[in-house]
Design a protein around this motif. Structure first.
Motif, short mmCIF file in Angstrom:
data_model
loop_
_atom_site.label_atom_id
_atom_site.label_comp_id
_atom_site.label_asym_id
_atom_site.label_seq_id
_atom_site.Cartn_x
_atom_site.Cartn_y
_atom_site.Cartn_z
N GLY A 174 31.44 91.94 -62.17
CA GLY A 174 32.15 92.34 -62.07
C GLY A 174 32.98 92.43 -62.67
O GLY A 174 34.80 92.88 -62.66
N ILE A 175 33.09 92.18 -63.86
CA ILE A 175 34.13 92.08 -65.04
C ILE A 175 33.95 93.26 -65.82
O ILE A 175 32.36 93.62 -66.46
CB ILE A 175 34.53 90.60 -66.10
CG1 ILE A 175 34.95 90.21 -65.25
CG2 ILE A 175 34.90 90.57 -67.48
CD1 ILE A 175 34.64 88.00 -65.78
N ASP A 176 34.36 94.07 -66.56
CA ASP A 176 33.53 95.75 -66.69
C ASP A 176 33.87 95.26 -68.71
O ASP A 176 33.12 96.42 -68.82
CB ASP A 176 34.88 96.61 -66.32
CG ASP A 176 34.97 96.89 -64.97
OD1 ASP A 176 33.79 96.75 -64.36
OD2 ASP A 176 35.83 97.00 -64.71
N LYS A 177 35.08 94.96 -68.84
CA LYS A 177 35.08 94.18 -70.83
C LYS A 177 35.28 92.92 -70.57
O LYS A 177 36.02 92.36 -69.77
CB LYS A 177 35.63 95.23 -71.01
CG LYS A 177 35.06 96.77 -70.79
CD LYS A 177 36.23 97.60 -72.45
CE LYS A 177 35.10 97.73 -73.20
NZ LYS A 177 35.16 98.13 -74.69
N ILE A 178 34.44 92.20 -72.18
CA ILE A 178 34.52 91.08 -71.86
C ILE A 178 34.79 91.19 -73.52
O ILE A 178 34.21 91.24 -74.45
CB ILE A 178 33.81 89.88 -71.01
CG1 ILE A 178 33.98 88.15 -72.13
CG2 ILE A 178 32.16 90.25 -71.71
CD1 ILE A 178 33.51 87.53 -71.12
N GLY A 179 35.61 89.79 -74.43
CA GLY A 179 35.84 90.42 -75.69
C GLY A 179 36.10 88.63 -75.36
O GLY A 179 36.87 87.83 -74.88
N PHE A 180 35.72 88.73 -77.62
CA PHE A 180 36.56 87.19 -77.87
C PHE A 180 37.32 87.08 -79.16
O PHE A 180 36.78 87.54 -79.88
CB PHE A 180 34.91 86.40 -77.99
CG PHE A 180 34.29 85.93 -76.43
CD1 PHE A 180 33.85 84.77 -76.02
CD2 PHE A 180 33.30 87.14 -76.62
CE1 PHE A 180 33.17 84.55 -74.06
CE2 PHE A 180 32.55 87.40 -75.43
CZ PHE A 180 32.85 85.82 -74.32
N ALA A 198 38.60 92.50 -69.65
CA ALA A 198 39.15 93.91 -68.36
C ALA A 198 38.80 94.56 -66.93
O ALA A 198 37.25 94.13 -67.14
CB ALA A 198 39.55 94.63 -69.52
N LEU A 199 39.18 94.70 -66.15
CA LEU A 199 39.33 95.26 -65.09
C LEU A 199 39.20 96.62 -64.43
O LEU A 199 40.84 96.36 -65.28
CB LEU A 199 39.50 94.59 -63.64
CG LEU A 199 37.97 92.90 -63.58
CD1 LEU A 199 38.06 92.32 -64.27
CD2 LEU A 199 38.27 92.70 -62.27
N ALA A 200 38.59 97.69 -64.63
CA ALA A 200 39.41 98.97 -64.65
C ALA A 200 39.83 99.34 -63.68
O ALA A 200 39.10 98.88 -62.58
CB ALA A 200 37.87 100.32 -64.63
N TYR A 201 40.79 99.97 -62.61
CA TYR A 201 41.55 100.77 -61.88
C TYR A 201 41.44 101.96 -61.44
O TYR A 201 41.51 103.15 -62.86
CB TYR A 201 42.69 99.81 -61.18
CG TYR A 201 43.34 99.99 -62.19
CD1 TYR A 201 44.23 101.55 -62.10
CD2 TYR A 201 44.14 99.45 -63.75
CE1 TYR A 201 45.91 101.56 -63.04
CE2 TYR A 201 45.46 99.66 -64.23
CZ TYR A 201 45.94 100.31 -64.42
OH TYR A 201 47.07 101.66 -65.22
N PRO A 202 40.88 102.89 -60.50
CA PRO A 202 40.74 104.47 -60.23
C PRO A 202 42.76 104.57 -60.86
O PRO A 202 43.74 104.22 -60.45
CB PRO A 202 40.90 104.29 -58.63
CG PRO A 202 40.92 103.28 -57.57
CD PRO A 202 41.10 101.33 -59.28
N SER A 203 42.78 105.98 -60.63
CA SER A 203 43.41 107.24 -60.73
C SER A 203 43.91 108.24 -60.03
O SER A 203 44.72 108.73 -60.66
CB SER A 203 42.91 107.19 -62.86
OG SER A 203 42.27 108.53 -62.68
N LYS A 204 43.18 108.58 -59.79
CA LYS A 204 42.92 109.71 -58.03
C LYS A 204 42.80 108.94 -57.35
O LYS A 204 42.11 108.07 -56.72
CB LYS A 204 41.34 110.49 -58.79
CG LYS A 204 41.27 111.10 -59.94
CD LYS A 204 42.53 111.47 -60.67
CE LYS A 204 42.14 112.16 -61.89
NZ LYS A 204 43.51 112.94 -62.43
N LEU A 205 43.98 109.63 -55.93
CA LEU A 205 44.34 109.22 -55.23
C LEU A 205 43.56 110.30 -54.41
O LEU A 205 43.72 111.33 -54.14
CB LEU A 205 45.80 109.02 -54.68
CG LEU A 205 45.78 108.83 -52.94
CD1 LEU A 205 45.47 107.71 -52.82
CD2 LEU A 205 47.67 108.97 -52.99
N HIS A 247 36.05 99.13 -58.18
CA HIS A 247 35.82 98.21 -57.19
C HIS A 247 36.26 98.32 -56.33
O HIS A 247 37.89 99.05 -56.57
CB HIS A 247 36.94 97.28 -58.57
CG HIS A 247 36.36 96.67 -59.74
ND1 HIS A 247 35.68 95.60 -59.69
CD2 HIS A 247 36.92 96.78 -60.95
CE1 HIS A 247 34.98 95.59 -61.46
NE2 HIS A 247 36.11 96.26 -61.67
N ALA A 248 36.12 98.02 -55.18
CA ALA A 248 36.11 97.86 -53.62
C ALA A 248 37.79 97.66 -53.84
O ALA A 248 38.75 97.98 -52.95
CB ALA A 248 35.89 97.20 -52.99
#
Length: 375
Positions: free
Chosen positions: A18-24, A74-81, A258-259
């Motif tokens: 459940g990791i949305d983006k990963i970089g090094f 990076a983990l994405a989070y919601p923008s709409k309620l 993500h729940a």
């Protein structure tokens, strides 16, 4: 061991957990950031929440001498309620910023980084890793930018192509020498919408923030809110999203992934008046799992008082008088007195005068004088 193969395996595993983006990236000194931090320090733009010296914040090997790379996630989070409760004349509502919706992101990202560490421990016998999420010395944003997760916009947020700036960031310093990724090109261009929209002018220029003027910072302070910002805080209880909501890069970015981050509408847009009398236990039980609770209930209650003043909510006058006369905390008593003056209810004039005659705190008396002047 083929380090390129290991890197691809780590990326695949990151997606599984459940990791949305990963970089090094490398643990090289963040030279540009160091100069920017020195400028911020010289100008008095720092928030005071920063951890460590400028050198510790920009020289990864000071923290982990054996570090050979940094993994950024990076983990994405919601923008709409969804199903947001309406703010009505009898039930005015406050608002927690999007970064405080759902479960505290520090806990969620630490869980993902711990799992990533356990995976690497199983693959590399002498593996060592040290993880950070927001409260560590390193700048999560600077690490993520150099690791190719996204670019830093003029609003000072990291902006990703997939999720906009609605992402939480964390990183792991490790003794594994992963091949670094390439940074993403800045694409703000001539757009200056966020700078122009900032309610307090905290965005001095593209990428430069005066934290002392930022509403997100001001809502977390525990003292009296400076007079010049009381009229712009609105109904914000914690944080500010203006520079994100106006950003074209965030258009149509909902990120319902993500729940753990799904918001409870009643918690993130709560009724203001009940907040004035909430106990410590009730506050912890209701809001304790949200990142916006980290400073305790006092700043939230102060901001709720200011929000009621913003709405000129006369139904809150009796409760504000109670706070002004009975609350043991000077900041709450004084802010309540100022709010009574702002609301403008005639009954408040006598109440403030009577309370002032008994008040022993000079700052509170000053706020009472402001309230009387407003009346």
């Amino acid at each position: 061991m083929d380090i390129h193969e290991l890197k691809e395996d780590v990326k695949a595993y990151a997606k599984e957990i459940g990791i949305d983006k990963i970089g090094f990236t490398t643990p090289d000194v963040f030279t540009e950031l160091k100069e920017r931090l020195r400028t911020q320090q010289d100008l008095g733009y720092q928030s005071g929440f920063e951890k460590g010296s400028i050198e510790e914040r920009t020289e990864p090997n000071r923290l982990v001498p054996e570090a050979k790379s940094i993994i950024s996630i990076a983990l994405a989070y919601p923008s709409k309620l969804k199903d947001a409760p309406r703010s009505t004349k009898d039930d005015r509502r406050g608002l927690f910023c999007r970064a405080s919706w759902g479960q505290d992101y520090h806990d969620v990202l630490r869980d993902r980084l711990n799992k990533l560490g356990e995976y690497l421990q199983g693959r590399v016998s002498d593996f060592y890793g040290r993880s950070m999420v927001d409260t560590g010395e390193l700048s999560d944003r600077a690490v993520a930018e150099r690791a190719g997760i996204g670019f830093t916009g003029k609003n000072t947020n990291l902006i990703t192509e997939e999720y906009g700036s609605y992402v939480y960031l964390g990183e792991m310093l490790t003794n594994i020498a992963f091949p670094p990724d390439e940074p993403v090109e800045d694409s703000c261009g001539d757009c200056n919408i966020c700078v122009d929209a900032c309610p307090t002018g905290a965005l001095i220029e593209g990428g430069q923030l005066n934290a002392q003027k930022c509403i997100a910072f001001l809502t977390q302070t525990k003292g009296f809110l400076p007079d010049e910002y009381r009229g712009v805080i609105g109904n914000r209880l914690y944080g500010c999203d203006t520079c994100q909501t106006v950003c074209p890069k965030n258009k149509k970015k909902h990120n319902l992934i993500h729940a753990e981050f799904q918001p409870d509408p009643e918690k993130v847009k709560p009724s203001l008046k009940p907040l004035l009398s909430v106990s410590n236990r009730e506050f912890k039980e209701t809001y304790g799992q949200m990142s916006g609770s980290w400073r305790g209930k006092k700043p939230i209650q102060r901001n709720a008082i200011l929000a009621l003043a913003h709405y000129k909510d006369e139904t809150a006058v009796d409760e504000l008088i109670r706070l002004m006369t009975q609350d043991p905390r000077p900041v709450i008593r004084g802010t309540a007195a100022w709010a009574l003056g702002k609301i403008g209810n005639p009954s408040a004039y006598t109440a403030i005068h009577e309370a002032k005659a008994k008040e022993t705190d000079d700052e509170v008396v000053g706020e009472m004088d402001k309230g009387l002047a407003l009346l």
